[in-house]
Design an enzyme around this catalytic site. Structure first.
Site, PDB file in Angstrom:
ATOM      1  N   HIS A 122     -23.878 -10.659 -24.014  1.00 19.91           N
ATOM      2  CA  HIS A 122     -24.189  -9.295 -23.547  1.00 19.91           C
ATOM      3  C   HIS A 122     -24.222  -9.344 -22.016  1.00 19.91           C
ATOM      4  CE1 HIS A 122     -25.677  -5.279 -23.594  1.00 19.91           C
ATOM      5  NE2 HIS A 122     -26.921  -5.454 -24.021  1.00 19.91           N
ATOM      6  N   GLY A 153     -16.554 -12.236 -20.122  1.00 19.46           N
ATOM      7  CA  GLY A 153     -16.041 -11.062 -19.425  1.00 19.46           C
ATOM      8  C   GLY A 153     -14.859 -10.425 -20.150  1.00 19.46           C
ATOM      9  N   PHE A 154     -14.504 -10.996 -21.312  1.00 20.46           N
ATOM     10  CA  PHE A 154     -13.420 -10.404 -22.121  1.00 20.46           C
ATOM     11  C   PHE A 154     -13.941 -10.083 -23.516  1.00 20.46           C
ATOM     12  CE2 PHE A 154     -11.160 -12.622 -18.840  1.00 20.46           C
ATOM     13  CZ  PHE A 154     -10.037 -11.840 -18.585  1.00 20.46           C
ATOM     14  N   HIS A 186     -14.999  -6.932 -26.535  1.00 20.67           N
ATOM     15  CA  HIS A 186     -16.082  -5.948 -26.674  1.00 20.67           C
ATOM     16  C   HIS A 186     -16.202  -5.562 -28.131  1.00 20.67           C
ATOM     17  CE1 HIS A 186     -18.540  -2.396 -25.941  1.00 20.67           C
ATOM     18  NE2 HIS A 186     -18.794  -2.931 -24.776  1.00 20.67           N
ATOM     19  N   ARG A 214     -14.883   1.426 -18.451  1.00 23.08           N
ATOM     20  CA  ARG A 214     -15.467   1.324 -17.113  1.00 23.08           C
ATOM     21  C   ARG A 214     -14.708   0.376 -16.201  1.00 23.08           C
ATOM     22  NH1 ARG A 214     -20.840  -0.595 -20.032  1.00 23.08           N
ATOM     23  NH2 ARG A 214     -19.163  -1.701 -21.092  1.00 23.08           N
ATOM     24  N   ASP A 252     -18.247  -6.602 -17.289  1.00 22.01           N
ATOM     25  CA  ASP A 252     -18.775  -7.790 -16.612  1.00 22.01           C
ATOM     26  C   ASP A 252     -17.692  -8.554 -15.853  1.00 22.01           C
ATOM     27  OD1 ASP A 252     -21.440  -7.469 -17.348  1.00 22.01           O
ATOM     28  OD2 ASP A 252     -21.126  -8.420 -19.284  1.00 22.01           O
ATOM     29  N   ARG A 257     -29.613  -0.733 -15.985  1.00 19.47           N
ATOM     30  CA  ARG A 257     -29.726  -0.333 -17.395  1.00 19.47           C
ATOM     31  C   ARG A 257     -31.130   0.157 -17.761  1.00 19.47           C
ATOM     32  NH1 ARG A 257     -26.258  -1.288 -21.644  1.00 19.47           N
ATOM     33  NH2 ARG A 257     -24.729  -0.755 -20.042  1.00 19.47           N
ATOM     34  N   ARG A 310     -36.027  -0.434 -39.873  1.00 21.21           N
ATOM     35  CA  ARG A 310     -36.325  -1.562 -40.743  1.00 21.21           C
ATOM     36  C   ARG A 310     -35.233  -1.625 -41.799  1.00 21.21           C
ATOM     37  NH1 ARG A 310     -36.490  -5.055 -44.724  1.00 21.21           N
ATOM     38  NH2 ARG A 310     -38.498  -6.053 -45.116  1.00 21.21           N
TER      39      ARG A 310
HETATM   40  C1  LIG Z   1     -21.629  -5.424 -20.776  1.00 17.57           C
HETATM   41  C2  LIG Z   1     -21.431  -6.179 -22.011  1.00 17.57           C
HETATM   42  O1  LIG Z   1     -22.372  -6.605 -22.632  1.00 17.57           O
HETATM   43  S1  LIG Z   1     -19.854  -6.361 -22.534  1.00 17.57           S
HETATM   44  C3  LIG Z   1     -19.820  -7.889 -23.453  1.00 17.57           C
HETATM   45  C4  LIG Z   1     -20.024  -9.073 -22.552  1.00 17.57           C
HETATM   46  N1  LIG Z   1     -19.830 -10.319 -23.278  1.00 17.57           N
HETATM   47  C5  LIG Z   1     -18.801 -11.151 -23.018  1.00 17.57           C
HETATM   48  O2  LIG Z   1     -17.971 -10.936 -22.156  1.00 17.57           O
HETATM   49  C6  LIG Z   1     -18.781 -12.431 -23.834  1.00 17.57           C
HETATM   50  C7  LIG Z   1     -17.394 -12.777 -24.343  1.00 17.57           C
HETATM   51  N2  LIG Z   1     -16.996 -11.863 -25.400  1.00 17.57           N
HETATM   52  C8  LIG Z   1     -17.398 -12.070 -26.707  1.00 17.57           C
HETATM   53  O3  LIG Z   1     -18.081 -13.045 -27.030  1.00 17.57           O
HETATM   54  C9  LIG Z   1     -17.024 -11.007 -27.726  1.00 17.57           C
HETATM   55  O4  LIG Z   1     -15.838 -10.357 -27.355  1.00 17.57           O
HETATM   56  C10 LIG Z   1     -18.141  -9.973 -27.936  1.00 17.57           C
HETATM   57  C11 LIG Z   1     -19.427 -10.690 -28.384  1.00 17.57           C
HETATM   58  C12 LIG Z   1     -18.433  -9.207 -26.658  1.00 17.57           C
HETATM   59  C13 LIG Z   1     -17.719  -8.969 -29.016  1.00 17.57           C
HETATM   60  O5  LIG Z   1     -17.656  -9.671 -30.138  1.00 17.57           O
HETATM   61  P1  LIG Z   1     -17.327  -9.157 -31.606  1.00 17.57           P
HETATM   62  O6  LIG Z   1     -17.063  -7.706 -31.657  1.00 17.57           O
HETATM   63  O7  LIG Z   1     -18.400  -9.668 -32.470  1.00 17.57           O
HETATM   64  O8  LIG Z   1     -15.987  -9.856 -31.865  1.00 17.57           O
HETATM   65  P2  LIG Z   1     -15.809 -11.364 -32.235  1.00 17.57           P
HETATM   66  O9  LIG Z   1     -16.642 -12.238 -31.390  1.00 17.57           O
HETATM   67  O10 LIG Z   1     -15.967 -11.496 -33.720  1.00 17.57           O
HETATM   68  O11 LIG Z   1     -14.303 -11.543 -31.847  1.00 17.57           O
HETATM   69  C14 LIG Z   1     -13.190 -11.269 -32.684  1.00 17.57           C
HETATM   70  C15 LIG Z   1     -12.162 -12.374 -32.451  1.00 17.57           C
HETATM   71  O12 LIG Z   1     -11.774 -12.340 -31.072  1.00 17.57           O
HETATM   72  C16 LIG Z   1     -12.135 -13.568 -30.431  1.00 17.57           C
HETATM   73  N3  LIG Z   1     -12.722 -13.256 -29.133  1.00 17.57           N
HETATM   74  C17 LIG Z   1     -13.446 -12.155 -28.798  1.00 17.57           C
HETATM   75  N4  LIG Z   1     -13.805 -12.221 -27.523  1.00 17.57           N
HETATM   76  C18 LIG Z   1     -13.331 -13.389 -27.055  1.00 17.57           C
HETATM   77  C19 LIG Z   1     -13.404 -13.998 -25.805  1.00 17.57           C
HETATM   78  N5  LIG Z   1     -14.050 -13.432 -24.790  1.00 17.57           N
HETATM   79  N6  LIG Z   1     -12.788 -15.204 -25.653  1.00 17.57           N
HETATM   80  C20 LIG Z   1     -12.151 -15.790 -26.669  1.00 17.57           C
HETATM   81  N7  LIG Z   1     -12.039 -15.231 -27.893  1.00 17.57           N
HETATM   82  C21 LIG Z   1     -12.629 -14.049 -28.076  1.00 17.57           C
HETATM   83  C22 LIG Z   1     -13.179 -14.186 -31.331  1.00 17.57           C
HETATM   84  O13 LIG Z   1     -13.220 -15.591 -31.202  1.00 17.57           O
HETATM   85  C23 LIG Z   1     -12.732 -13.752 -32.694  1.00 17.57           C
HETATM   86  O14 LIG Z   1     -11.660 -14.560 -33.080  1.00 17.57           O
HETATM   87  P3  LIG Z   1     -11.449 -14.996 -34.615  1.00 17.57           P
HETATM   88  O15 LIG Z   1     -11.277 -13.696 -35.350  1.00 17.57           O
HETATM   89  O16 LIG Z   1     -10.257 -15.855 -34.561  1.00 17.57           O
HETATM   90  O17 LIG Z   1     -12.721 -15.703 -34.986  1.00 17.57           O
HETATM   91  O1  LIG Z   2     -21.872  -1.720 -25.549  1.00 15.87           O
HETATM   92  C1  LIG Z   2     -22.007  -2.938 -25.687  1.00 15.87           C
HETATM   93  O2  LIG Z   2     -22.033  -3.536 -26.776  1.00 15.87           O
HETATM   94  C2  LIG Z   2     -22.148  -3.806 -24.492  1.00 15.87           C
HETATM   95  C3  LIG Z   2     -21.850  -3.097 -23.228  1.00 15.87           C
HETATM   96  O3  LIG Z   2     -20.720  -2.927 -22.867  1.00 15.87           O
HETATM   97  C4  LIG Z   2     -22.968  -2.554 -22.474  1.00 15.87           C
HETATM   98  O4  LIG Z   2     -24.112  -2.634 -22.916  1.00 15.87           O
HETATM   99  O5  LIG Z   2     -22.729  -2.025 -21.377  1.00 15.87           O
END
Ligand SMILES: CC(=O)SCCNC(=O)CCNC(=O)[C@H](O)C(C)(C)COP(=O)(O)OP(=O)(O)OC[C@H]1O[C@@H](n2cnc3c(N)ncnc32)[C@H](O)[C@@H]1OP(=O)(O)O
Ligand SMILES: O=C([O-])CC(=O)C(=O)O
Length: 396
Positions: free
Chosen positions: A228, A264-265, A267, A276, A318, A343, A362
């Site tokens: 996150h 950073g990649f 969502h 954004r 991010d 936030r 719940r």
């Molecule tokens: C402001 C914010 O909070 S925005 C989010 C910031 N977080 C990040 O940048 C952390 C990196 N990103 C991630 O971990 C994920 O993309 C998340 C947690 C943000 C979203 O995750 P989810 O919706 O649960 O998707 P999930 O993690 O299941 O990804 C789906 C597939 O894409 C892949 N994937 C997704 N994001 C990434 C990434 N950043 N790098 C590599 N692989 C990725 C996963 O490994 C998964 O592959 P698989 O199907 O072969 O197992």
């Molecule tokens: O919406 C989300 O899951 C994460 C995000 O991009 C934020 O909180 O800004």
């Protein structure tokens, strides 16, 4: 027995209404109370957007002046909060410092307010608490960075708006207009994003009729994680590892071979790009030009294009905000606390919305542990057995 339809991570589950923001992955758009976030970032100071998130409408000149007056009056860190921050080890993560500071502010503010039955407070009290937290968080974040650098705190300036004063308190000098503008935009873009993990955490805590500060403390804990808010910090660690644009290819080959997540990649909601990012990338571009750092832009662009080409996964907010905060001069560990300062507006708007139409949050779970079993030699409690029998009878 039919298998329950479990939505791991609540993916795709709509749990409630909200009038605060609309994230639309189909059109890659984000509205705050109906306004496109790009329009707000281009035209408004963050204070006005905070007002919008809390009240549903943009402020008129008088309302904005009033909010600014209150915000300026609550910018300084109370002495006991500063003393408490000083107890947090210098090598603790600044998110722990911010969480601790908010916890103490809450305890001070709620001291003497009665039993837990009074914890949640009135709408009016919660709006005041929200404004005060919004006002003091920049000083907490700025003080944290300065104390880690061995520098004395810088007092807030009443003649500066929120964004300019935030930079003033952090760096002890007035920032250039272009820097203030990019920073203000980042705060607006980070302000609110519907039911993300930290906001949902705040709503869960609020739904028990706990207090606003407890909900914000919980939200800070949820935001710290690298999946996150912690990702903005993690992006800079990745940039440091890669070094220059030339190294992106081999670095990415190895990272993907090791099945690493590229921070950073990706969502949970946007699958074709974060609404954004273009606005924040434009702000980053102005900073790249201002600081004359084309190397940062080259690394950014190369990693983005190579990762998108290989995985079809796009940057989230991010990704551009990490390098932008780095160029402005924030320490890498300070990035997620900056996200907190922004936030807190969205969190508190959601806390007030949850309270206005509350239902305890719940959900259910499906048990998949061992079948019922018993402790050897245990003699059953006959009273308890009688209750169980009655329950069975009643159930027919
Ligand atoms: C402001 C914010 O909070 S925005 C989010 C910031 N977080 C990040 O940048 C952390 C990196 N990103 C991630 O971990 C994920 O993309 C998340 C947690 C943000 C979203 O995750 P989810 O919706 O649960 O998707 P999930 O993690 O299941 O990804 C789906 C597939 O894409 C892949 N994937 C997704 N994001 C990434 C990434 N950043 N790098 C590599 N692989 C990725 C996963 O490994 C998964 O592959 P698989 O199907 O072969 O197992
Ligand atoms: O919406 C989300 O899951 C994460 C995000 O991009 C934020 O909180 O800004």
């Amino acid at each position: 027995m039919t298998e329950p339809d479990i939505k791991k991570g609540l993916a795709g589950v709509v749990v409630d209404y909200t009038a605060i923001s609309k994230v639309n992955p189909e059109t890659n758009s984000l509205l705050y109370r109906g306004y496109p976030v790009q329009e707000l970032a281009a035209t408004q100071p963050f204070e006005a957007v905070a007002y919008l998130l809390w009240n549903g409408e943009l402020p008129d000149a008088e309302q904005l002046a009033q909010l600014r007056l209150t915000e300026r009056a609550h910018r300084a860190i109370p002495d006991d909060v500063r003393t408490t921050i000083d107890l947090v080890p210098l090598d603790a993560h600044p998110m722990d410092e911010v969480r601790t500071a908010v916890s103490l502010i809450g305890a001070r503010d709620l001291a003497g307010t009665g039993s837990v039955l009074d914890a949640s407070g009135s709408a009016e009290q919660n709006l005041e608490r929200s404004i005060r937290l919004f006002a003091v968080l920049p000083a907490i974040v700025a003080y944290g960075q300065r104390r880690r650098r061995g520098l004395p705190p810088v007092a807030p300036r009443d003649d500066l708006d929120y964004a300019a004063n935030f930079l003033w308190m952090t760096f002890g000098e007035e920032a250039d207009e272009v820097v203030v503008d990019a920073f203000n935009r980042s705060m607006i873009l980070y302000g609110e994003h519907s039911f993300n993990a930290s906001t949902f955490t705040a709503r869960v805590i609020t739904s028990t009729l706990s207090d606003l500060y407890s909900a914000v403390v919980g939200a800070i804990g949820a935001l710290k994680g690298p999946l996150h808010g912690g990702a903005n910090e993690a992006v800079l660690h990745i940039f440091d590892e890669i070094g220059t644009a030339d190294n992106v290819g081999p670095w990415l080959d190895q990272a993907l071979a090791e099945k690493r997540k590229i921070m950073g990649f990706g969502h949970r909601v946007y699958k074709r790009g974060d609404s954004r990012v273009p606005t924040m990338k434009a702000a980053l571009d102005t900073l790249v030009e201002h600081y004359d750092r084309p190397d940062v832009a080259a690394l950014y662009d190369t990693l983005e294009s190579e990762f998108v080409a290989r995985k079809g996964i796009y940057p989230n907010l991010d990704y551009p905000s990490g390098p932008a905060y780095n160029l402005i001069g924030f320490d890498t560990e300070t990035f997620t606390p900056l996200f907190v300062a922004a936030r807190v507006t969205g969190w508190t708007a959601h806390i007030m919305e949850q309270l206005a139409s509350n239902a305890l949050i719940r959900p259910l779970s499906e048990y998949n542990g061992p079948d019922e079993r018993h402790i050897d030699g245990y003699v059953a409690d006959t009273a308890a057995l009688a209750v169980a029998d009655r329950a069975e009878e009643a159930a027919g």
